[in-house]
Design an enzyme around this catalytic site. Structure first.
Site, short mmCIF file in Angstrom:
data_model
loop_
_atom_site.label_atom_id
_atom_site.label_comp_id
_atom_site.label_asym_id
_atom_site.label_seq_id
_atom_site.Cartn_x
_atom_site.Cartn_y
_atom_site.Cartn_z
N ASP A 1 6.24 -40.60 64.33
CA ASP A 1 7.40 -41.55 63.89
C ASP A 1 6.73 -43.15 64.01
OD1 ASP A 1 9.37 -43.27 63.36
OD2 ASP A 1 10.55 -42.69 65.43
N SER B 1 8.35 -35.33 56.02
CA SER B 1 9.78 -35.61 56.16
C SER B 1 11.16 -35.82 55.36
CB SER B 1 10.25 -36.65 57.51
OG SER B 1 10.07 -37.63 57.16
N GLY B 2 10.68 -36.34 54.00
CA GLY B 2 11.34 -36.87 53.01
C GLY B 2 11.74 -38.28 53.24
N LYS C 1 -9.47 -34.52 27.43
CA LYS C 1 -9.15 -33.40 27.70
C LYS C 1 -9.83 -32.28 26.53
CE LYS C 1 -5.11 -30.40 28.18
NZ LYS C 1 -5.78 -29.08 27.55
N ARG D 1 18.90 -39.95 51.92
CA ARG D 1 18.25 -41.16 51.55
C ARG D 1 18.46 -41.39 50.09
NH1 ARG D 1 14.48 -42.76 55.55
NH2 ARG D 1 14.51 -41.65 57.61
N ASP E 1 -10.88 -28.69 24.57
CA ASP E 1 -10.23 -27.63 24.05
C ASP E 1 -11.13 -26.39 24.03
OD1 ASP E 1 -8.32 -25.85 23.01
OD2 ASP E 1 -8.41 -26.72 20.90
N ASP F 1 7.02 -38.22 68.90
CA ASP F 1 8.58 -38.04 69.53
C ASP F 1 8.51 -36.56 69.98
OD1 ASP F 1 10.93 -37.57 70.34
OD2 ASP F 1 11.93 -38.26 68.11
N GLU G 1 -7.07 -33.39 22.09
CA GLU G 1 -5.90 -32.66 22.99
C GLU G 1 -5.13 -33.49 23.64
OE1 GLU G 1 -5.64 -28.85 24.42
OE2 GLU G 1 -5.13 -29.27 22.54
#
Length: 644
Positions: free
Chosen positions: A479, A512-513, A52, A586, A54, A567, A189
């Site tokens: 689905d 959808s989670g 990283k 869930r 700087d 679906d 960094e």
């Protein structure tokens, strides 16, 4: 540095393409891919780790003997970084667009931001470390995997003497913990972790992560305090933006030289304000403050953020000119919002203010977590502005869990005794002519009322209750068979998007989670439910006929083996689909999350967001930009295409 040097590939001489290479247009500036701050180093060989730097992030556009250097905001700073031009202009007779960082190296071999600021003015040697190749000889490389883009970049740059102003940013593959330890011990960094197989996305993503050795970030200067003698500046008053307001984050009074103090004070005096630009400032700080227009951006190192959101042990590192003040927000490790935003006390206070009695507010509702009912109330308060656009005045199906263990959830569509009044109840007449009892909410009070009733999921009709016969959206619910991976689901979503696009219908993705993806198509409420459902069924059957090894239009799980059920049944009157921003019943408190198509390509699962990361996203811009403005109809020609 030794670890990075050990990763260098076979040395090649710096090269220049044949003089016969045709002259190509100078590549145009593109939005940068940005990193997400995290504390954990990802593991595995599918991650590349770089130092990283700087310095100043920069994009270099080259064509033949011409070169242009752009800052993060797209400003042309070629003149300011002219010391880099000889190496850049001689790199290729073709064209290239290179992403990298401009740095100054101190006597200890570390990149030094303060020296870089001096170097820009004084013309001292600077270096450009190149770490990505976005375009080469007129070809857009953004969709190639990072590992391939870096290989092309390394070949283009070739081996160079360490004194050369152009350098290739080497990397190690896997073993990021060892590299981070080396960087931190050397006073650097930190490291940047990048997915080896990821494409380049001009936005902040989780396929690029930054892991810092020390805490350090930018802050907006909103004022200053004079020294005790009344002459000069003692400290800068700092803030970050949150929901459009400048929030006080403390002061910094160390890390300045006298010359720096004088220079900064001169800039501050040209920006004087009569009143504070902050949303609020402690009275003892405001009493002696001189206010300024919040335009200057300071980089500050610090030990931690205190519980009240202020800096502890800050040290000034320099002013930045490559980042607009309006973009400065408080960085937090990981993609999750600070849990303080979802403070359970705040959830209780919100419920009380809305007249909802939140009983058993400290009850844990997701086993294995510390997420309580009060957390959930705070979450819906944080996302209500986004969620209610999709939820309010639409008939609902609720998923409730009265046992708080996710083992005995149930659907509810009608009013039951004891429900808060903010959960509205009524009737409407369906296309069939039958009366149907419905539930709906209109505001945040309705959401908090649902929390009180242990609602974990909000499923919505595609129509409003005022126009129940005319849907405002179609949902293609992907689905998959349980043996299929998320990559198969994701590719199916992209294919559905492309086919819909060919029909003139724009679509937006929702993870959808759980395991699936919803491809959502907004509509002008014109076609009725029978037309919309028939179109979706014809569309699903079209995919199943064309690619029977991938898709099936029959919901039978026995026949779905190795395939995806598209679906279409979500699109009938009375059918519902999960609402964007809704929690799921869930494990882990996952959320159904709207994402962009670019983001979807970077996600590893459909359950990538929990209530904390979702609350953080709700404070930013709407990722479904243009969704509610889309004017789309199911024309007869479009319906005919899928009928065939």
């Amino acid at each position: 540095m030794a670890a990075l040097a050990a990763a260098t590939r076979t040395k090649r001489q710096a090269r220049r393409d044949s003089d016969s290479t045709p002259t190509l247009p100078l590549p145009a500036f593109r939005p940068f891919q940005l990193c997400t701050l995290t504390e954990a180093v990802p593991s595995g060989d599918d991650w590349l780790f770089e130092m990283k730097f700087d310095g100043y992030r920069a994009q270099v556009a080259i064509s033949g003997g011409k070169a242009r250097i752009f800052t993060r905001n797209g400003h042309d700073w070629t003149e300011q970084f002219s010391v880099l031009l000889p190496s850049l202009q001689s790199l290729t007779a073709g064209s290239a667009l290179i992403d990298g960082e401009i740095v100054a190296i101190d006597a200890h071999g570390r990149t030094n931001f303060s020296m870089l600021k001096t170097g820009i003015r004084a013309g001292i040697p600077l270096k450009f470390y190149a770490f990505d190749l976005l375009d080469q000889d007129g070809r857009n490389l953004s969709d190639l995997p990072l590992i391939e883009r870096k290989a092309r970049l390394e070949k283009l740059i070739g081996f160079r003497d360490p004194s050369d102003s152009l350098q290739f940013s080497t990397h190690v593959q896997g073993d990021g913990d060892a590299l981070l330890k080396t960087m931190c011990e050397g006073g650097h960094e930190g490291v940047i972790a990048k997915r080896a197989d990821a494409r380049y996305v001009g936005d902040r993503t989780t396929s690029w992560l930054k892991i810092k050795c020390t805490k350090r970030q930018e802050f907006v200067v909103g004022g200053w305090r004079p020294s005790d003698t009344g002459k000069g500046m003692a400290s800068l008053i700092l803030g970050t933006y949150e929901n459009g307001q400048l929030v006080y984050r403390g002061r910094v009074g160390t890390g300045f030289t006298e010359r720096m103090r004088d220079s900064i004070l001169a800039q501050l005096k040209t920006r004087s304000l009569k009143s504070s630009p902050f949303a609020a400032v402690p009275r003892d700080i405001a009493r002696l403050a001189n206010w300024v227009r919040p335009e200057l951006v300071a980089e500050v190192a610090f030990s931690e953020i205190t519980p009240d959101g202020s800096l502890r042990h800050p040290s000034f590192k320099g002013l930045r000119e490559d980042k607009p003040a309006a973009e400065v927000v408080l960085e937090q490790a990981g993609v999750s919002v600070p849990r303080a935003m979802l403070d359970p006390k705040f959830g209780k206070d919100i419920a009380q203010a809305l007249g909802i009695k939140l009983t058993n507010a400290d009850q844990v509702i997701y086993p294995g977590t510390d997420i309580t009912k009060a957390h959930l109330a705070a979450y819906y308060a944080a996302v209500s502005e986004r969620m209610l656009q999709h939820l309010s005045d639409r008939p609902l199906s609720l998923v409730r869990d009265t046992r708080h263990d996710l083992t005995d959830t149930f659907f509810q569509k009608h009013q039951l005794p004891g429900m808060p009044a903010a959960l509205r109840a009524g009737e409407l007449k369906k296309l069939s002519g039958k009366d149907s009892r419905i539930l709906w909410v209109e505001d945040l009070a309705g959401l908090i009322g649902g929390v009180q009733m242990n609602v974990l999921e909000w499923h919505v009709w595609g129509a409003r209750r005022q126009q129940p016969h005319l849907p405002e959206r179609m949902v293609f619910d992907i689905d998959p068979d349980e043996d299929l991976g998320f990559a198969d689901v994701r590719q199916a979503a992209f294919d559905i998007r492309d086919i819909l696009g060919a029909l003139g219908l724009a679509s937006w993705p929702l993870v959808s989670g759980g395991k699936g993806i919803h491809v959502v198509v907004p509509l002008v409420p014109q076609a009725d439910w029978s037309e919309v459902k028939q179109f979706c069924q014809n569309f699903a059957e079209l995919l199943a006929r064309n690619e029977p090894h991938r898709f099936i239009a029959n919901m039978s799980k026995a026949q779905r083996k190795g395939r995806i059920f598209l679906d279409y049944l979500r699109n009938g009157q009375g059918a519902t689909a999960i609402c964007p921003w809704s929690t799921r019943a869930r494990a882990g408190g996952t959320v159904a999350m709207p994402v962009t198509w670019d983001e979807l390509g970077e996600l590893a699962a459909a359950n990538s967001f929990d209530i904390f990361s979702a609350a953080a996203r709700a404070q930013g811009p709407d990722v479904w930009e243009g969704y509610f403005e889309a004017q789309q109809v199911l024309s007869e020609p479009v319906q005919q295409v899928v009928r065939r």
